[in-house]
Design a protein around this motif. Structure first.
Motif, mmCIF file in Angstrom:
data_model
loop_
_atom_site.group_PDB
_atom_site.id
_atom_site.type_symbol
_atom_site.label_atom_id
_atom_site.label_comp_id
_atom_site.label_asym_id
_atom_site.label_seq_id
_atom_site.Cartn_x
_atom_site.Cartn_y
_atom_site.Cartn_z
ATOM 1 N N GLY A 158 -24.810 44.972 109.155
ATOM 2 C CA GLY A 158 -24.249 43.669 109.485
ATOM 3 C C GLY A 158 -23.937 42.920 108.214
ATOM 4 N N ASP A 159 -23.825 41.607 108.317
ATOM 5 C CA ASP A 159 -23.463 40.784 107.175
ATOM 6 C C ASP A 159 -24.639 40.694 106.201
ATOM 7 N N GLY A 160 -24.597 41.516 105.167
ATOM 8 C CA GLY A 160 -25.606 41.463 104.119
ATOM 9 C C GLY A 160 -26.803 42.356 104.326
ATOM 10 N N PHE A 161 -26.754 43.283 105.276
ATOM 11 C CA PHE A 161 -27.893 44.186 105.473
ATOM 12 C C PHE A 161 -27.431 45.523 106.043
ATOM 13 N N LEU A 162 -28.252 46.538 105.827
ATOM 14 C CA LEU A 162 -28.056 47.875 106.389
ATOM 15 C C LEU A 162 -29.356 48.294 107.053
ATOM 16 N N LYS A 163 -29.301 48.638 108.326
ATOM 17 C CA LYS A 163 -30.511 49.009 109.068
ATOM 18 C C LYS A 163 -30.956 50.428 108.706
ATOM 19 N N PHE A 164 -32.269 50.604 108.659
ATOM 20 C CA PHE A 164 -32.876 51.917 108.495
ATOM 21 C C PHE A 164 -33.664 52.231 109.760
ATOM 22 N N GLN A 165 -33.154 53.163 110.552
ATOM 23 C CA GLN A 165 -33.833 53.676 111.740
ATOM 24 C C GLN A 165 -34.167 52.587 112.768
ATOM 25 N N SER A 167 -35.637 49.956 112.576
ATOM 26 C CA SER A 167 -36.960 49.354 112.449
ATOM 27 C C SER A 167 -37.090 48.487 111.202
ATOM 28 N N GLU A 168 -36.207 48.665 110.229
ATOM 29 C CA GLU A 168 -36.234 47.861 109.011
ATOM 30 C C GLU A 168 -34.833 47.814 108.429
ATOM 31 N N GLU A 169 -34.646 47.029 107.406
ATOM 32 C CA GLU A 169 -33.315 46.898 106.814
ATOM 33 C C GLU A 169 -33.428 46.628 105.323
ATOM 34 N N VAL A 170 -32.394 47.059 104.601
ATOM 35 C CA VAL A 170 -32.277 46.740 103.186
ATOM 36 C C VAL A 170 -31.162 45.712 103.055
ATOM 37 N N THR A 171 -31.406 44.661 102.289
ATOM 38 C CA THR A 171 -30.413 43.609 102.129
ATOM 39 C C THR A 171 -29.514 43.896 100.931
ATOM 40 N N SER A 172 -28.400 43.211 100.901
ATOM 41 C CA SER A 172 -27.460 43.393 99.792
ATOM 42 C C SER A 172 -28.082 42.957 98.474
ATOM 43 N N GLN A 173 -28.949 41.932 98.503
ATOM 44 C CA GLN A 173 -29.598 41.474 97.282
ATOM 45 C C GLN A 173 -30.606 42.504 96.771
ATOM 46 N N PHE A 192 -20.260 55.204 91.578
ATOM 47 C CA PHE A 192 -19.247 55.001 92.614
ATOM 48 C C PHE A 192 -19.991 54.827 93.924
ATOM 49 N N PHE A 193 -19.904 53.630 94.492
ATOM 50 C CA PHE A 193 -20.666 53.260 95.677
ATOM 51 C C PHE A 193 -19.742 53.259 96.895
ATOM 52 N N ILE A 194 -20.099 54.037 97.935
ATOM 53 C CA ILE A 194 -19.334 54.108 99.182
ATOM 54 C C ILE A 194 -20.277 53.770 100.333
ATOM 55 N N ILE A 195 -19.817 52.918 101.247
ATOM 56 C CA ILE A 195 -20.613 52.619 102.425
ATOM 57 C C ILE A 195 -19.714 52.563 103.652
ATOM 58 N N ASP A 196 -20.124 53.269 104.698
ATOM 59 C CA ASP A 196 -19.374 53.320 105.957
ATOM 60 C C ASP A 196 -20.264 52.736 107.043
ATOM 61 N N THR A 197 -20.069 51.469 107.356
ATOM 62 C CA THR A 197 -20.834 50.770 108.381
ATOM 63 C C THR A 197 -20.084 49.494 108.754
ATOM 64 N N CYS A 198 -20.512 48.810 109.763
ATOM 65 C CA CYS A 198 -19.891 47.541 110.136
ATOM 66 C C CYS A 198 -20.158 46.492 109.056
ATOM 67 N N GLN A 199 -19.151 45.657 108.773
ATOM 68 C CA GLN A 199 -19.234 44.600 107.760
ATOM 69 C C GLN A 199 -19.731 45.154 106.423
ATOM 70 N N ALA A 200 -19.236 46.328 106.104
ATOM 71 C CA ALA A 200 -19.771 47.097 104.975
ATOM 72 C C ALA A 200 -19.578 46.420 103.625
ATOM 73 N N SER A 201 -18.474 45.679 103.441
ATOM 74 C CA SER A 201 -18.214 45.092 102.124
ATOM 75 C C SER A 201 -19.261 44.069 101.724
ATOM 76 N N SER A 202 -20.012 43.549 102.698
ATOM 77 C CA SER A 202 -21.062 42.573 102.367
ATOM 78 C C SER A 202 -22.166 43.203 101.524
ATOM 79 N N MET A 203 -22.268 44.529 101.560
ATOM 80 C CA MET A 203 -23.348 45.199 100.828
ATOM 81 C C MET A 203 -23.077 45.306 99.332
ATOM 82 N N TYR A 204 -21.824 45.132 98.904
ATOM 83 C CA TYR A 204 -21.569 45.180 97.462
ATOM 84 C C TYR A 204 -21.230 43.806 96.878
#
Length: 347
Positions: A158-165, A167-173, A192-204
């Motif tokens: 989502g906006d500024g986070f990536l879920k892990f399983q 149950s938890e998430e890593v934030t863009s910060q 070279f950082f690639i991310i394929d997820t919803c609202q993915a650009s928020s992670m960089y």
């Protein structure tokens, strides 16, 4: 007998370059000073309906191996083993194409982190090198200041986070700070950082470390969509962005002229249905002059020499005289299990 062997070691790359006692890359490319390549490939989601995320990461894994990065320099993290899922009608296989032409879960897949090992803590520890001292070498990112690293993430975000399983998430910060630790500890040359997820650009968006080129499958407020369903398997089997990335890499494998700018444009909005994001302000080189093999290929550092190397013939061993054989003891015989002879003697 003395013989002279002239050995000329040539730097092995994906390029086909004529050798004239020197190596030159095409003029349109900017030279890279990296000495080795690594890849960190992570699928963060679980459950059967997320089959496509496992297919995503295994497809990228297959591609980087084809380009020459060895398993010893690839960290593969998979949260759920879809190949062994009881719902899988094709056991021990994972396909990324509706016609089941490519099984990306082959005999040579080496998963380094699986199941609940794929966690935010382990991921951050992997990047920063803060792993326990008894961690196996295959689970360590043994990079240095000469390493070019490909980081690929897929899952639900989502906006500024990536879920892990779920149950938890890593934030863009948190991710940005981990990359800064890597830079301060001289653990990379370029990323070279690639991310394929919803609202993915928020992670960089929070990245602030140098020499990072980043791309994402969608902008903030956009979903990253799947590509197609395999009716035989019953689920979506690959995401749109990764599908077109793989199509590009399959054609690029036989060419030495593909650049990072071409890679960043592989999925226009007409194909992805989402807007691919790119961030290049932290990257010093011009992406149009950077070959994709700087991140998807593998550098093998060697020394070029024209000096003769003298090799002596290995002397043959002299045959020694046969030594007297030692006396062989007589073979022992086993007594019968029941001593019949004693019974007969007492009769």
């Amino acid at each position: 007998m003395m013989c002279q062997l002239y050995i000329i070691c040539i730097l092995i790359t994906v390029f086909v370059i004529p050798f004239n006692f020197g190596i030159e890359i095409p003029e349109k490319f900017q030279k890279s000073n990296h000495t080795n390549n690594w890849a960190v490939l992570v699928d963060t989601s679980r459950f059967w309906f997320n089959y496509r995320h496992v297919a995503n990461v295994l497809s990228i894994y297959r591609s980087v191996k084809l380009f020459g990065i060895p398993d010893s320099q690839i960290i593969l993290m998979i949260s759920d083993d879809m190949a062994c899922n009881p719902r899988n009608p094709r056991p021990a296989t994972i396909f990324n194409n509706a016609h089941e032409q490519i099984n990306v879960y082959g005999d040579d897949v080496e998963v380094d982190y699986r199941g609940y090992e794929v966690s935010v803590e382990n991921f951050i520890r992997l990047l920063t090198g803060r792993v326990p001292p008894d961690t196996p070498r295959s689970k360590q990112l043994l990079t240095d200041e000469g390493s070019n690293i490909l980081i690929y993430l897929t899952g639900h975000g989502g906006d500024g986070f990536l879920k892990f399983q779920d149950s938890e998430e890593v934030t863009s910060q948190e991710l940005a700070d981990a990359l800064e630790q890597m830079w301060q500890k001289r653990r990379y040359n370029e990323i070279f950082f690639i991310i394929d997820t919803c609202q993915a650009s928020s992670m960089y968006e929070k990245f602030y470390s140098p020499n990072i080129l980043a791309t994402a499958s969608s902008l903030v407020g956009e979903d990253s969509l799947s590509h197609h369903v395999d009716s035989a398997i019953g689920v979506y089997i690959i995401d749109r962005y990764t599908y077109y990335v793989l199509e590009f890499l399959e054609h690029a494998f036989s060419s030495s002229e593909k650049t990072m700018t071409e890679f960043l444009a592989v999925c226009p909005k007409s194909a992805c249905l989402s807007t691919v994001g790119v961030r290049s302000d932290l990257f010093k080189r011009d992406p149009s002059k950077v070959p994709i093999t700087d991140f998807f290929g593998s550098v093998r550092p060697v020394t070029i020499t024209t000096d003769p190397i003298d090799i002596l013939d290995i002397p043959k061993r002299k045959k020694t005289e046969k030594q007297n054989k030692t006396n062989v003891l007589e073979k022992r015989k086993y007594l019968p299990q029941f001593p019949v002879h004693l019974v007969q003697g007492s009769a």
